[in-house]
Write an enzyme that holds these catalytic residues in place. Sequence first.
Site, PDB file in Angstrom:
ATOM      1  N   LYS A   1     -16.712 -21.518  13.854  1.00 14.83           N
ATOM      2  CA  LYS A   1     -17.399 -20.782  12.380  1.00 14.83           C
ATOM      3  C   LYS A   1     -17.722 -20.934  11.006  1.00 14.83           C
ATOM      4  CE  LYS A   1     -13.060 -18.032  11.434  1.00 14.83           C
ATOM      5  NZ  LYS A   1     -12.412 -18.968  12.488  1.00 14.83           N
TER       6      LYS A   1
ATOM      7  N   HIS B   1     -21.944   1.548   6.368  1.00 20.06           N
ATOM      8  CA  HIS B   1     -22.212   2.150   4.851  1.00 20.06           C
ATOM      9  C   HIS B   1     -23.595   2.217   4.515  1.00 20.06           C
ATOM     10  CE1 HIS B   1     -17.287   1.799   3.484  1.00 20.06           C
ATOM     11  NE2 HIS B   1     -17.232   1.069   4.336  1.00 20.06           N
TER      12      HIS B   1
ATOM     13  N   LYS C   1     -18.153   8.465   9.034  1.00 15.53           N
ATOM     14  CA  LYS C   1     -18.405   8.106   7.281  1.00 15.53           C
ATOM     15  C   LYS C   1     -19.321   9.151   6.524  1.00 15.53           C
ATOM     16  CE  LYS C   1     -16.958   3.658   6.080  1.00 15.53           C
ATOM     17  NZ  LYS C   1     -15.431   3.289   7.300  1.00 15.53           N
TER      18      LYS C   1
ATOM     19  N   THR D   1      -7.821  -6.126  -0.623  1.00 17.50           N
ATOM     20  CA  THR D   1      -9.603  -5.824   0.006  1.00 17.50           C
ATOM     21  C   THR D   1     -10.501  -6.569  -1.077  1.00 17.50           C
ATOM     22  OG1 THR D   1      -8.528  -3.895   0.868  1.00 17.50           O
ATOM     23  CG2 THR D   1     -10.511  -3.436   0.064  1.00 17.50           C
TER      24      THR D   1
ATOM     25  N   THR E   1      -9.046   4.707  25.734  1.00 16.69           N
ATOM     26  CA  THR E   1      -9.580   6.172  27.138  1.00 16.69           C
ATOM     27  C   THR E   1     -10.828   7.032  25.472  1.00 16.69           C
ATOM     28  OG1 THR E   1      -6.621   6.955  26.273  1.00 16.69           O
ATOM     29  CG2 THR E   1      -8.625   8.386  26.425  1.00 16.69           C
TER      30      THR E   1
ATOM     31  N   ARG F   1       0.606  -1.136  -0.399  1.00 13.44           N
ATOM     32  CA  ARG F   1       0.070   0.285   0.105  1.00 13.44           C
ATOM     33  C   ARG F   1       0.954   1.186   0.430  1.00 13.44           C
ATOM     34  NH1 ARG F   1      -5.435  -1.170   1.440  1.00 13.44           N
ATOM     35  NH2 ARG F   1      -5.902  -3.744   2.436  1.00 13.44           N
TER      36      ARG F   1
ATOM     37  N   SER G   1     -19.127  -2.176   1.485  1.00  7.71           N
ATOM     38  CA  SER G   1     -18.320  -1.371   0.904  1.00  7.71           C
ATOM     39  C   SER G   1     -17.948  -0.975  -0.537  1.00  7.71           C
ATOM     40  CB  SER G   1     -17.467  -0.693   1.541  1.00  7.71           C
ATOM     41  OG  SER G   1     -16.474  -1.402   2.167  1.00  7.71           O
TER      42      SER G   1
ATOM     43  N   THR H   1     -20.599   3.474  12.668  1.00  4.24           N
ATOM     44  CA  THR H   1     -20.092   4.726  12.677  1.00  4.24           C
ATOM     45  C   THR H   1     -20.529   6.151  12.455  1.00  4.24           C
ATOM     46  OG1 THR H   1     -17.339   5.217  11.568  1.00  4.24           O
ATOM     47  CG2 THR H   1     -19.411   4.789   9.345  1.00  4.24           C
TER      48      THR H   1
END
Length: 592
Positions: free
Chosen positions: A282, A343, A374, A489, A404, A151, A315, A371
Amino acid sequence: MEKYSFSMASHCPFLKRMPMGGLSSLHAQGRLLPMAMKCPRMGPAIRALSTQSGQDSSRLGNIQVEKLILPPVRGAHSLSDVQAMYARAVNTCRCPMAARAPKPPAHGIFPQSGATSSFDPPGSDHPNIGFDYDGKFSELVDAKKSDKSYRVFNNINRLASSFPHAATGNGDRVTVWCANDYLGMSRHPLVLSNTKKTLETFGAGAGGTRNISGNGELHLQLEQSLASLHDQEAGLLFSSCFVANDATISTLCTKLPGCVIFSDEMNHASMIQGMRNSRVRKHIYRHNDLVHLESLLQQYPISTPKLIAFESVYSMSGSIGKIRETIKLAKKYKAMTFLDEVHAVGMYGRRGGGVAEILGCMNQVDIITGTLGKAYGVVGGYIAGNRTLVDMIRCYAPGFIFTTSLPPSIVSGALTSVEYLKYSTEERRLQQINTRAMKHRLTRHGIPIIPNPSHIIPVLVGDPKKCKQASDRLLSKHGIYVQSINYPTVSVGEERLRITPTPGHSPEMMDHLESSMKEVWDFYGLKRVQDWQYSPRANVGNGHHVEMLVKEEELGVIDPRFFGEIATVKHPHTCGLEISQPDQPIAMTAAC
């Protein structure tokens, strides 16, 4: 015998930094000879070999050169092989580095299992050989570069005063077409105003965890607001949705005895990480394949605790999860549902509650995650569910307890954004219009958009190198930033550019993106839709068509110039949202 060859290789400055299989890779690429010629010892040896054989050194075969080189790869070597390697390195090449390595034994006497010797590779408990940390790190990074998944982060500095523009590291002005700030709320006047006032009132940080001075009225208000948004009893804030997904899944499944997870194959990495950390059984079911999911659920008794984890908007493909059908299966087999609306929150539904709000089934989902980073334009993650479940996660999840708390200013900005988008629909409407426009504009040039019903525009390239080249050319030549998306990804062979229009993208910007994408496709000869017909990928080339989730009639009157020039506004009206007390940074009233 692997340890003997490994030990000798570790004394060569070049070979000890080679990843496993590195020589094989160089051999396949035809780069072995040029690399060997650079060695002050191997170079003369190769030239001597070329003189003996009567060939120019550049014409020597890789096999001949390999016979001179001490291989670092792990593999079975006989004692005679290792002795021969040692002799070639020390005598033929006269390599001082190899001479420093311990000489292999003269007879076939090897250490017993578990014993150590002077030939143990780095990482053993032999006191004379330390582990080559940098070599290992270089090996891992080289592997990423080799498979094109390394990346490179572009230096992009988004400008609040001229959204969606940004400045690069060298000061060039570019237009951002791939941000997840879908509605531009990160620079909305109300969000900025309340964030600034809260910062001045409460300072920059939270002061500790939620248990130690980091639990304020703002946090409680935001959690209540999010619970109300999703028609749930309670909400819980996390530092990010990655943490929310990881902490919630891992905690929940470890507390349910014998729990089994059923996961859609396209689920986000944060959910997958939570499953790994839970260490429970799973099953992965094919994307949106409810028949496959049911076949897996049938393998377990009704009494077995089960969790079905899936998303509403995926996404990288823009596909929509089958929420109603999954809920129905969950009820039939007594499973819990975990729905990631990351999303979709702020983007869909009358109040921005996501796809489940459009479908009218929010309160039938056991756990909804979202989230604040976004569509809401700030940062942070959360879960929403029934009061008992959320309280259990609050009590047991390390990812919530031992970190925190979000700073009050961030929470204030997020609360402002969430409450504003519960009432204002104009941002969502304009975003949907611009998405439709760009999909049409690119499609008329044969540029292959992966079919989907959402606000995301994934453009299939199908090659990691070409995908990066296309992204780089858009940025350097056209001043357009669209990030390339490669493995892991997305799957190998499905590399893509991911475009996300916002309400702030003007018709002129869309004109520029359209012409620029066409130029890049022409310049590199990238595949168009018709070129994928003989080998379809990601539903491109097979005639697959889907209707948009938000119907066109829901968008109101659209300008006849929809396909060419679409009017947008920088910021819609504030819909009557006012700060009731200027001195108190977060209190708001809605007059819509």
